[in-house]
Design a protein around this motif. Structure first.
Motif, PDB file in Angstrom:
ATOM      1  N   THR A  72       0.775  -1.210  -0.158  1.00 10.28           N
ATOM      2  CA  THR A  72      -0.248   0.228   0.048  1.00 10.28           C
ATOM      3  C   THR A  72       0.839   1.293   0.014  1.00 10.28           C
ATOM      4  O   THR A  72       2.224   1.302   0.528  1.00 10.28           O
ATOM      5  CB  THR A  72      -0.852   0.094   1.059  1.00 10.28           C
ATOM      6  N   ALA A  73       0.271   2.420  -0.527  1.00 12.87           N
ATOM      7  CA  ALA A  73       0.874   3.719  -0.559  1.00 12.87           C
ATOM      8  C   ALA A  73       1.114   4.102   1.093  1.00 12.87           C
ATOM      9  O   ALA A  73       2.061   4.825   1.329  1.00 12.87           O
ATOM     10  CB  ALA A  73       0.412   4.636  -1.361  1.00 12.87           C
ATOM     11  N   SER A  74       0.058   4.061   1.649  1.00 10.49           N
ATOM     12  CA  SER A  74      -0.243   4.471   3.015  1.00 10.49           C
ATOM     13  C   SER A  74      -0.235   3.645   4.129  1.00 10.49           C
ATOM     14  O   SER A  74      -0.439   2.215   3.667  1.00 10.49           O
ATOM     15  CB  SER A  74      -1.281   5.594   3.229  1.00 10.49           C
ATOM     16  N   LYS A  75      -0.161   3.747   5.330  1.00 11.23           N
ATOM     17  CA  LYS A  75      -0.117   2.755   6.328  1.00 11.23           C
ATOM     18  C   LYS A  75      -1.432   2.197   6.541  1.00 11.23           C
ATOM     19  O   LYS A  75      -2.441   2.921   6.179  1.00 11.23           O
ATOM     20  CB  LYS A  75       0.571   3.436   7.571  1.00 11.23           C
ATOM     21  N   ILE A  76      -1.413   1.043   7.383  1.00  9.23           N
ATOM     22  CA  ILE A  76      -2.623   0.536   7.618  1.00  9.23           C
ATOM     23  C   ILE A  76      -3.856   1.331   8.411  1.00  9.23           C
ATOM     24  O   ILE A  76      -5.067   1.223   8.023  1.00  9.23           O
ATOM     25  CB  ILE A  76      -2.392  -0.809   8.218  1.00  9.23           C
ATOM     26  N   PHE A  77      -3.401   2.286   9.218  1.00  6.05           N
ATOM     27  CA  PHE A  77      -4.319   2.954  10.117  1.00  6.05           C
ATOM     28  C   PHE A  77      -4.277   4.305  10.063  1.00  6.05           C
ATOM     29  O   PHE A  77      -4.516   5.102  10.862  1.00  6.05           O
ATOM     30  CB  PHE A  77      -4.093   2.341  11.448  1.00  6.05           C
ATOM     31  N   SER A  78      -3.054   4.845   9.299  1.00  8.78           N
ATOM     32  CA  SER A  78      -2.897   6.511   9.211  1.00  8.78           C
ATOM     33  C   SER A  78      -2.486   6.777   7.648  1.00  8.78           C
ATOM     34  O   SER A  78      -2.154   5.861   7.030  1.00  8.78           O
ATOM     35  CB  SER A  78      -1.718   6.937  10.256  1.00  8.78           C
ATOM     36  N   GLY A  79      -2.475   8.079   7.478  1.00 10.24           N
ATOM     37  CA  GLY A  79      -2.095   8.333   6.015  1.00 10.24           C
ATOM     38  C   GLY A  79      -0.729   8.508   5.823  1.00 10.24           C
ATOM     39  O   GLY A  79      -0.394   9.254   4.810  1.00 10.24           O
ATOM     40  N   SER A  80       0.174   8.020   6.705  1.00  3.28           N
ATOM     41  CA  SER A  80       1.447   8.272   6.397  1.00  3.28           C
ATOM     42  C   SER A  80       2.104   7.441   5.197  1.00  3.28           C
ATOM     43  O   SER A  80       1.253   6.271   5.130  1.00  3.28           O
ATOM     44  CB  SER A  80       2.369   7.718   7.699  1.00  3.28           C
ATOM     45  N   SER A  81       3.143   7.842   4.745  1.00  2.00           N
ATOM     46  CA  SER A  81       3.804   7.102   3.359  1.00  2.00           C
ATOM     47  C   SER A  81       4.581   5.691   4.096  1.00  2.00           C
ATOM     48  O   SER A  81       4.858   5.956   5.486  1.00  2.00           O
ATOM     49  CB  SER A  81       4.775   8.065   2.730  1.00  2.00           C
ATOM     50  N   VAL A  96      -1.693   8.887   0.599  1.00  2.00           N
ATOM     51  CA  VAL A  96      -0.823   9.398   1.547  1.00  2.00           C
ATOM     52  C   VAL A  96      -1.517  10.956   1.868  1.00  2.00           C
ATOM     53  O   VAL A  96      -1.528  11.685   1.027  1.00  2.00           O
ATOM     54  CB  VAL A  96       0.629   9.479   1.096  1.00  2.00           C
ATOM     55  N   THR A  97      -1.774  11.020   3.176  1.00  2.00           N
ATOM     56  CA  THR A  97      -2.337  12.445   3.427  1.00  2.00           C
ATOM     57  C   THR A  97      -1.495  13.244   4.286  1.00  2.00           C
ATOM     58  O   THR A  97      -1.786  14.218   4.814  1.00  2.00           O
ATOM     59  CB  THR A  97      -3.610  12.435   4.082  1.00  2.00           C
ATOM     60  N   GLU A  98      -0.411  12.707   5.050  1.00  2.00           N
ATOM     61  CA  GLU A  98       0.205  13.224   6.336  1.00  2.00           C
ATOM     62  C   GLU A  98       1.604  13.684   5.754  1.00  2.00           C
ATOM     63  O   GLU A  98       2.233  13.305   4.510  1.00  2.00           O
ATOM     64  CB  GLU A  98       0.592  12.138   7.186  1.00  2.00           C
ATOM     65  N   ARG A 133     -10.829   3.907   4.618  1.00  2.00           N
ATOM     66  CA  ARG A 133     -10.307   4.956   3.781  1.00  2.00           C
ATOM     67  C   ARG A 133      -9.502   4.488   2.623  1.00  2.00           C
ATOM     68  O   ARG A 133      -9.167   3.606   2.713  1.00  2.00           O
ATOM     69  CB  ARG A 133      -9.474   6.125   4.767  1.00  2.00           C
ATOM     70  N   ASP A 147      -6.581   4.223   0.032  1.00  2.00           N
ATOM     71  CA  ASP A 147      -5.024   4.111   0.360  1.00  2.00           C
ATOM     72  C   ASP A 147      -4.531   5.416  -0.226  1.00  2.00           C
ATOM     73  O   ASP A 147      -4.015   5.175  -1.475  1.00  2.00           O
ATOM     74  CB  ASP A 147      -4.676   2.739  -0.412  1.00  2.00           C
ATOM     75  N   MET A 190      -9.017   2.427   9.334  1.00  2.00           N
ATOM     76  CA  MET A 190      -8.420   1.279   8.296  1.00  2.00           C
ATOM     77  C   MET A 190      -8.182   1.712   6.789  1.00  2.00           C
ATOM     78  O   MET A 190      -9.180   2.389   6.329  1.00  2.00           O
ATOM     79  CB  MET A 190      -9.495   0.313   8.495  1.00  2.00           C
ATOM     80  N   ASN A 191      -7.105   1.189   6.397  1.00  2.00           N
ATOM     81  CA  ASN A 191      -6.811   1.548   4.689  1.00  2.00           C
ATOM     82  C   ASN A 191      -7.390   0.256   4.030  1.00  2.00           C
ATOM     83  O   ASN A 191      -7.116  -0.777   4.423  1.00  2.00           O
ATOM     84  CB  ASN A 191      -5.309   1.419   4.709  1.00  2.00           C
TER      85      ASN A 191
END
Lengths: 478, 95
Positions: free
Chosen positions: A18-27, B67-69, B63, B65, A52-53
């Protein structure tokens, strides 16, 4: 001495793509400066809540479908509680009682061609922890939370493997499958695919399992083999010396080739799992399930049988070409560009593989792409160049000397001589100087003919059409 | 069910909460009270009722997939007792 049976089960942590983490929008990108990809959720700031992603869910379902497992359309996240600095919340979000994927299995093929079905217990979604560094600072440990919250699918087998070879074959098959499905990049150096191996031994014929030890975090197939071999020998020696095996987690040291028990923490196993109140049940809707099913790629086994039936390849060649997705698509791109399938297969498994191995490159990095290989093979098929000359052209393309097959043939004057008049002239010249070989040939030595053909080829700088040379020499000596 | 003082020490250790010997009795009494409450609930007949894993009858929101951070390291590390070279620093831990 008693005969011993080896019992092995594997737990594999696969990082999902995935581009972002499982429970947050971090890369989740690998290799960023420490803590630059750690948000309030990953840092466990008070009040920050997990969301959740969907990408992680889709990848888990894709895996479950590929191995014929039951997809639990309602699954539950639990907290696995333990304390370590790279786990700021004090618990890891995982799945315990109801994982998203249950059962299923994989067929492995051993070196001797036999196959075995490896049953899986489950595959569940969870978050990765951060990383600690112990060497960089004198009296402190450093914590980097970039990896914290990276989605993992932990894939667990039943204890059904009976040798190190079976365990390696399973790990490699799984490694191929997750890359095929494009759910994990499989990069073992970067930790995207990490195996824990549970090993025990028991006297042949005994029903109960022996006490197992778990070898943690093996990140290469070679180390896995070495670690299992050592661990099995060690356990048998202990038991034969009258000692008991104590359940433990062990680490493999690649420098000594030995496994060693980690300091055992008494409470380590008491994770006090309970459903995470921050996360209601995960529901995979019928619609989502159907959508993922419809988007499933062709799997390695199906691809292998299609390659042999559609392109007339041997089972062995088809197996080698279908084992990893990149090679399979390189092959099909080359064939679809118009070249003969069997010739393309020979080139990929021969010259291309050998050169890639020598330069430690993957097929995606090959300077000779599929279309160029196709052009090269087409020039062999239509008689423009011989196999031998084709290798010269291949090398020129590889080193980037020229951009196209025809440009190399043109600029180096490699075009095959198929004009029989021209070939005959060279043959005559060679025969004039080959009285000894001619006498040998006439005395019945077939080898002498080959040596004459060889001299003609050399005189033509490899450009004469070998089949034609052969015919002409035979005719002239008849 | 009632807990022994060893149970209290173990639970406290697992939770990394310091309970002084003087406090053990007090904590023990409070936890026993909670267990009594659980016993009462256990007595309710729940046969045929599907257990819930969450207090609310809802499903997980998903949500996309994306990157928002962005990087807020400097800001976040102001909260940490110690940080260097981008790392959070903690007392040395080696397995």
């Amino acid at each position: 001495m008693a005969q011993w049976e080896i019992v092995i089960g594997l737990e594999t942590h696969t990082q999902l793509t995935t581009a972002s983490k499982i429970f947050s929008g971090s890369s989740t990108a690998f290799g960023a400066a420490p803590n630059t990809q750690a948000s309030v959720v990953d840092l466990a700031m008070p009040g920050a809540l997990p969301v959740m992603n969907i990408g992680a869910v889709e990848r888990a379902v894709k895996f479950g479908l590929a191995i014929g497992a039951k997809i639990n359309q309602r699954s539950i996240f639990a907290r696995k509680n333990y304390f370590y600095p790279d786990l700021p919340k004090g618990y890891q979000i995982s799945q315990f009682e109801t994982p998203i994927v249950q059962g299923g299995g994989l067929t492995i093929t051993l070196d001797d061609g036999t196959t075995k079905f490896i049953e899986l217990t489950r595959a569940h979604l969870e978050e990765d922890a951060g990383k600690s560094v112990h060497e960089q600072f004198d009296s402190e440990s450093g914590v980097d939370l970039n990896r914290a919250g990276t989605p993992l699918l932990e894939i667990v087998t039943e204890p059904v493997m009976r040798s190190g070879k079976e365990a390696i074959a399973y790990a490699k098959t799984l490694h191929n499958l997750v890359r095929y499905l494009d759910i994990c990049d499989g990069n073992m150096q970067e930790g995207s695919f990490r195996c824990d191996v549970n090993v025990s031994v028991r006297p042949m014929g005994q029903k109960e399992f022996g006490t197992r030890r778990e070898i943690k975090n093996l990140n290469s197939f070679k180390f896995m083999q070495q670690a299992i071999d050592y661990e099995v020998r060690w356990q048998i020696e202990q038991i034969e010396d009258g000692k008991k095996i104590v359940q433990a987690t062990v680490l493999f040291n690649p420098d000594t080739g030995e496994t060693r028990a980690m300091r055992s923490k008494e409470d380590a196993m008491d994770y006090r799992y309970f459903p995470d109140p921050d996360l209601p049940p995960l529901v995979v809707s019928d619609e989502m399930l159907a959508r993922i099913k419809a988007g499933m790629p062709e799997l390695p086994e199906a691809k292998c049988s299609r390659f042999s039936s559609q392109y007339g390849l041997s089972h062995y060649d088809a197996l080698l070409l279908s084992q990893d997705g990149a090679t399979a698509s390189y092959f099909e791109t080359a064939v679809n560009s118009g070249a003969d399938a069997k010739l393309v297969a020979n080139w990929i498994l021969g010259e291309v593989s050998a050169t890639l191995n020598r330069e430690d490159k993957t097929i995606e990095q090959s300077p000779v792409n599929a279309v160029r290989l196709s052009n090269l093979v087409a020039r062999i098929s239509d008689g423009t160049i011989s196999h031998k000359i084709a290798k010269t052209v291949f090398e020129a393309l590889w080193s980037g000397e020229a951009a196209s097959v025809d440009a190399v043939i043109e600029s180096k004057g490699l075009k095959q001589i198929s004009d029989s008049g021209a070939i005959e002239k060279i043959v005559d010249e060679v025969l004039e100087k080959s009285a000894a070989q001619i006498a040998d040939y006439k005395a019945g030595k077939e080898k002498a003919l080959m040596s004459i053909v060889g001299m003609v080829m050399k005189a033509s700088q490899g450009k004469a059409n070998p089949a034609q040379v052969n015919d002409i020499v035979r005719r002239k000596l008849a | 069910m009632s807990l022994s003082s060893q149970d209290i020490e173990r639970i406290a250790h697992l939770a990394r909460i310091r309970v002084t010997p003087a406090d053990v009795l007090d904590v023990q009494a409070k936890l026993d009270g909670i267990f009594k409450l659980i016993d009462e609930m256990q007595a309710v007949n729940t046969q045929g009722i599907e257990p819930m894993s969450h207090g609310l009858d809802m499903v997980l929101r998903l949500r996309d997939d994306v990157v928002t951070e962005i990087d807020h390291r400097e800001k976040y590390q102001k909260n940490a007792p110690q940080a260097a070279e981008g790392y959070f620093l903690v007392p040395k831990v080696i397995e």
